[in-house]
Design a protein around this motif. Sequence first.
Motif, PDB file in Angstrom:
ATOM      1  N   THR A  77      41.930  82.294 105.988  1.00 51.67           N
ATOM      2  CA  THR A  77      41.617  81.822 104.633  1.00 51.67           C
ATOM      3  C   THR A  77      41.820  80.307 104.517  1.00 51.67           C
ATOM      4  O   THR A  77      40.981  79.603 103.952  1.00 51.67           O
ATOM      5  N   ALA A  78      42.927  79.803 105.071  1.00 54.07           N
ATOM      6  CA  ALA A  78      43.185  78.356 105.030  1.00 54.07           C
ATOM      7  C   ALA A  78      42.089  77.597 105.774  1.00 54.07           C
ATOM      8  O   ALA A  78      41.611  76.566 105.294  1.00 54.07           O
ATOM      9  N   TRP A  79      41.691  78.089 106.930  1.00 54.71           N
ATOM     10  CA  TRP A  79      40.609  77.457 107.684  1.00 54.71           C
ATOM     11  C   TRP A  79      39.312  77.486 106.896  1.00 54.71           C
ATOM     12  O   TRP A  79      38.574  76.506 106.850  1.00 54.71           O
ATOM     13  N   ALA A  80      39.007  78.618 106.260  1.00 58.45           N
ATOM     14  CA  ALA A  80      37.766  78.737 105.485  1.00 58.45           C
ATOM     15  C   ALA A  80      37.760  77.754 104.319  1.00 58.45           C
ATOM     16  O   ALA A  80      36.735  77.123 104.028  1.00 58.45           O
ATOM     17  N   ILE A  81      38.890  77.597 103.660  1.00 61.13           N
ATOM     18  CA  ILE A  81      38.978  76.639 102.553  1.00 61.13           C
ATOM     19  C   ILE A  81      38.762  75.226 103.083  1.00 61.13           C
ATOM     20  O   ILE A  81      38.005  74.441 102.495  1.00 61.13           O
ATOM     21  N   GLY A  82      39.402  74.888 104.194  1.00 58.00           N
ATOM     22  CA  GLY A  82      39.225  73.562 104.780  1.00 58.00           C
ATOM     23  C   GLY A  82      37.788  73.293 105.166  1.00 58.00           C
ATOM     24  O   GLY A  82      37.228  72.235 104.854  1.00 58.00           O
ATOM     25  N   VAL A  83      37.153  74.251 105.842  1.00 57.22           N
ATOM     26  CA  VAL A  83      35.749  74.091 106.232  1.00 57.22           C
ATOM     27  C   VAL A  83      34.868  73.982 104.985  1.00 57.22           C
ATOM     28  O   VAL A  83      33.939  73.173 104.931  1.00 57.22           O
ATOM     29  N   GLY A  84      35.182  74.759 103.960  1.00 57.80           N
ATOM     30  CA  GLY A  84      34.417  74.684 102.708  1.00 57.80           C
ATOM     31  C   GLY A  84      34.529  73.319 102.048  1.00 57.80           C
ATOM     32  O   GLY A  84      33.544  72.782 101.548  1.00 57.80           O
ATOM     33  N   LEU A  85      35.732  72.747 102.050  1.00 57.49           N
ATOM     34  CA  LEU A  85      35.916  71.418 101.455  1.00 57.49           C
ATOM     35  C   LEU A  85      35.156  70.347 102.224  1.00 57.49           C
ATOM     36  O   LEU A  85      34.527  69.471 101.630  1.00 57.49           O
ATOM     37  N   VAL A  86      35.209  70.429 103.547  1.00 58.18           N
ATOM     38  CA  VAL A  86      34.473  69.448 104.364  1.00 58.18           C
ATOM     39  C   VAL A  86      32.977  69.605 104.131  1.00 58.18           C
ATOM     40  O   VAL A  86      32.257  68.622 103.942  1.00 58.18           O
ATOM     41  N   THR A  87      32.508  70.847 104.108  1.00 56.69           N
ATOM     42  CA  THR A  87      31.082  71.098 103.884  1.00 56.69           C
ATOM     43  C   THR A  87      30.653  70.606 102.509  1.00 56.69           C
ATOM     44  O   THR A  87      29.636  69.926 102.378  1.00 56.69           O
ATOM     45  N   ALA A  88      31.427  70.923 101.497  1.00 52.24           N
ATOM     46  CA  ALA A  88      31.086  70.494 100.133  1.00 52.24           C
ATOM     47  C   ALA A  88      31.051  68.979 100.024  1.00 52.24           C
ATOM     48  O   ALA A  88      30.139  68.408  99.417  1.00 52.24           O
ATOM     49  N   SER A  89      32.024  68.306 100.631  1.00 48.81           N
ATOM     50  CA  SER A  89      32.044  66.852 100.512  1.00 48.81           C
ATOM     51  C   SER A  89      30.911  66.195 101.289  1.00 48.81           C
ATOM     52  O   SER A  89      30.419  65.148 100.904  1.00 48.81           O
TER      53      SER A  89
END
Length: 162
Positions: A77-89
């Motif tokens: 979950t932590a990895w998914a959130i991190g990847v999501g933030l990088v993707t969104a930005s």
Amino acid sequence: MQRWNTRPWSTPVTIGAGIFVATTGMTMFFVTEEPFKFAHEIGGIAFSAAILLHVLSHRRSFTNYFRQRRALGIVVTAWAIGVGLVTASSVLELGEPDALVVARIDSAPLALLTPVVGVEVRQLVDRLGDAGLVVEDPDMSIRQLAERHGADTDDLLFLVFR
């Protein structure tokens, strides 16, 4: 061959590097990037190395820990959130907050800036006129005024907010 024992210091180094990276990261987010950016990046590399040493010296504990379904779920979950933030930005291209604020101020009518500047519209128009900038309409933006007079918007912002 004698094994190098990192156990006594891998956890303290990981904690110290983590506190440093967290502190510089929060400072960069809420206050300013300079002069923290370079130190934060180097600290991040040191933190990564410390984590690697910590994992290697506590290998058995980590292996047992990640056999737990909940622990694995938290990590994923932590990895998914991190990847999501990088993707969104990268997809949204939000830009730097201060640049967004300046862009909004540049495009706002001068008449709307006067309460922020703390002067009346006439005073602001006179101030700009004294600098050789003719304001034909108080609904002009700083950007329009700069284009009309071949001036730099940053220079006009300094004039307006002095």
